[in-house]
Enzyme design. Structure first.
Site, short mmCIF file in Angstrom:
data_model
loop_
_atom_site.label_atom_id
_atom_site.label_comp_id
_atom_site.label_asym_id
_atom_site.label_seq_id
_atom_site.Cartn_x
_atom_site.Cartn_y
_atom_site.Cartn_z
N LYS A 1 10.02 -7.95 46.39
CA LYS A 1 9.07 -9.04 46.18
C LYS A 1 7.63 -8.54 46.45
O LYS A 1 7.45 -7.42 46.97
CB LYS A 1 9.45 -10.20 47.11
N TYR B 1 14.49 -18.59 39.62
CA TYR B 1 14.92 -19.40 40.78
C TYR B 1 15.30 -20.83 40.36
O TYR B 1 15.23 -21.74 41.19
CB TYR B 1 13.81 -19.44 41.82
N ARG C 1 23.96 -7.38 49.39
CA ARG C 1 23.55 -8.51 50.24
C ARG C 1 23.59 -8.11 51.72
O ARG C 1 22.76 -8.54 52.51
CB ARG C 1 24.45 -9.72 50.01
N ASN D 1 10.26 -12.49 52.81
CA ASN D 1 11.46 -11.73 53.21
C ASN D 1 11.75 -10.50 52.33
O ASN D 1 12.87 -10.01 52.29
CB ASN D 1 12.67 -12.66 53.35
N HIS E 1 14.94 -9.53 47.04
CA HIS E 1 15.96 -10.42 46.47
C HIS E 1 17.17 -9.59 46.06
O HIS E 1 17.02 -8.48 45.56
CB HIS E 1 15.40 -11.12 45.21
N GLU F 1 21.07 -12.62 35.92
CA GLU F 1 19.75 -12.12 36.33
C GLU F 1 19.42 -10.82 35.60
O GLU F 1 18.28 -10.61 35.18
CB GLU F 1 19.71 -11.95 37.86
P1 DAT Z 1 18.46 -15.34 49.26
O1 DAT Z 1 17.13 -14.78 48.84
O2 DAT Z 1 18.92 -14.77 50.58
O3 DAT Z 1 19.51 -15.25 48.18
P2 DAT Z 1 18.25 -18.16 48.57
O4 DAT Z 1 18.74 -17.78 47.22
O5 DAT Z 1 18.94 -19.28 49.27
O6 DAT Z 1 18.24 -16.90 49.56
O7 DAT Z 1 16.70 -18.56 48.48
C1 DAT Z 1 15.83 -17.79 47.69
C2 DAT Z 1 14.55 -17.57 48.46
O8 DAT Z 1 13.94 -18.83 48.74
C3 DAT Z 1 14.75 -16.92 49.83
O9 DAT Z 1 14.82 -15.52 49.76
C4 DAT Z 1 13.55 -17.40 50.56
C5 DAT Z 1 13.31 -18.79 50.00
N1 DAT Z 1 13.93 -19.80 50.87
C6 DAT Z 1 15.25 -20.08 51.00
N2 DAT Z 1 15.48 -21.05 51.88
C7 DAT Z 1 14.25 -21.41 52.34
C8 DAT Z 1 13.79 -22.37 53.28
N3 DAT Z 1 14.63 -23.16 53.94
N4 DAT Z 1 12.45 -22.44 53.49
C9 DAT Z 1 11.58 -21.65 52.83
N5 DAT Z 1 11.95 -20.73 51.92
C10 DAT Z 1 13.27 -20.60 51.68
MG MG Z 2 19.59 -16.18 46.35
#
Ligand code: DAT
Ligand code: MG
Length: 150
Positions: free
Chosen positions: A11, A51, A87, A114, A117, A128
């Site tokens: 990212k 997303y 992961r 973070n 991805h 994707e």
């Molecule tokens: P991941 O990236 O671990 O697959 P995800 O697909 O649930 O997680 O969410 C995508 C991204 O969205 C994640 O990397 C960071 C953001 N995100 C997820 N949950 C969040 C939250 N509760 N508050 C803020 N950002 C969040």
């Molecule tokens: Mg995800």
């Protein structure tokens, strides 16, 4: 059966912080193979598409703004169980809960910064990869394959 593949994206914060080499190194040293890679800025509509499953979440707008805030490195990695293992290499979504030794555990603090991805299932990886690499992937096989895989 074709080898498993996953979509990994560094990212904008990971790019700005000089973590590209670190991320690539961890996947490479593990024994996974890089099949495609590009550094690019993404359009807002493209980030929204990537997303789309999270479009109803309250953090969606901020997430999209973050992804378009600078270039990202999009990659495809291949290998046995690369989706689930990728992961694990990445760590939990919230970096404060990510184990040390994972990328997020070692290099991130806030959930909205973070670093990386990774696809969460083989099916989502397929979608994707098709979205990010419509041009297709590189064809190659590593000469070290038999020293990593039985
Ligand atoms: P991941 O990236 O671990 O697959 P995800 O697909 O649930 O997680 O969410 C995508 C991204 O969205 C994640 O990397 C960071 C953001 N995100 C997820 N949950 C969040 C939250 N509760 N508050 C803020 N950002 C969040
Ligand atoms: Mg995800």
């Amino acid at each position: 059966m074709a080898a498993e593949q996953t979509f990994i994206m560094i990212k904008p914060d990971g790019v700005q912080r000089g973590l590209i080499g670190e991320v690539i190194s961890r996947f490479e040293k593990k024994g996974f193979y890089l099949k495609a890679m590009k550094l690019q800025n993404v359009e807002k509509s493209f980030a929204e598409q990537h997303y789309a499953d999270l479009s109803s979440k309250p953090f969606f707008g901020g997430l999209v703004e973050y992804i378009v805030s600078g270039p990202v490195v999009a990659m495809v990695w291949e290998g046995k169980s690369v989706v689930a293992t990728g992961r694990k290499i990445i760590g939990a979504t919230n970096p404060l809960a990510s184990e040390p030794g994972t990328i997020r555990g070692d290099f991130a603090v806030d959930i909205g910064r973070n670093v990386i991805h990774g696809s969460d299932s083989v099916e989502n990886a397929r979608k994707e990869i098709a979205l990010w690499f419509p041009e297709g992937l590189a064809e190659w096989s590593s000469s070290q394959h038999c020293w990593v895989y039985e």
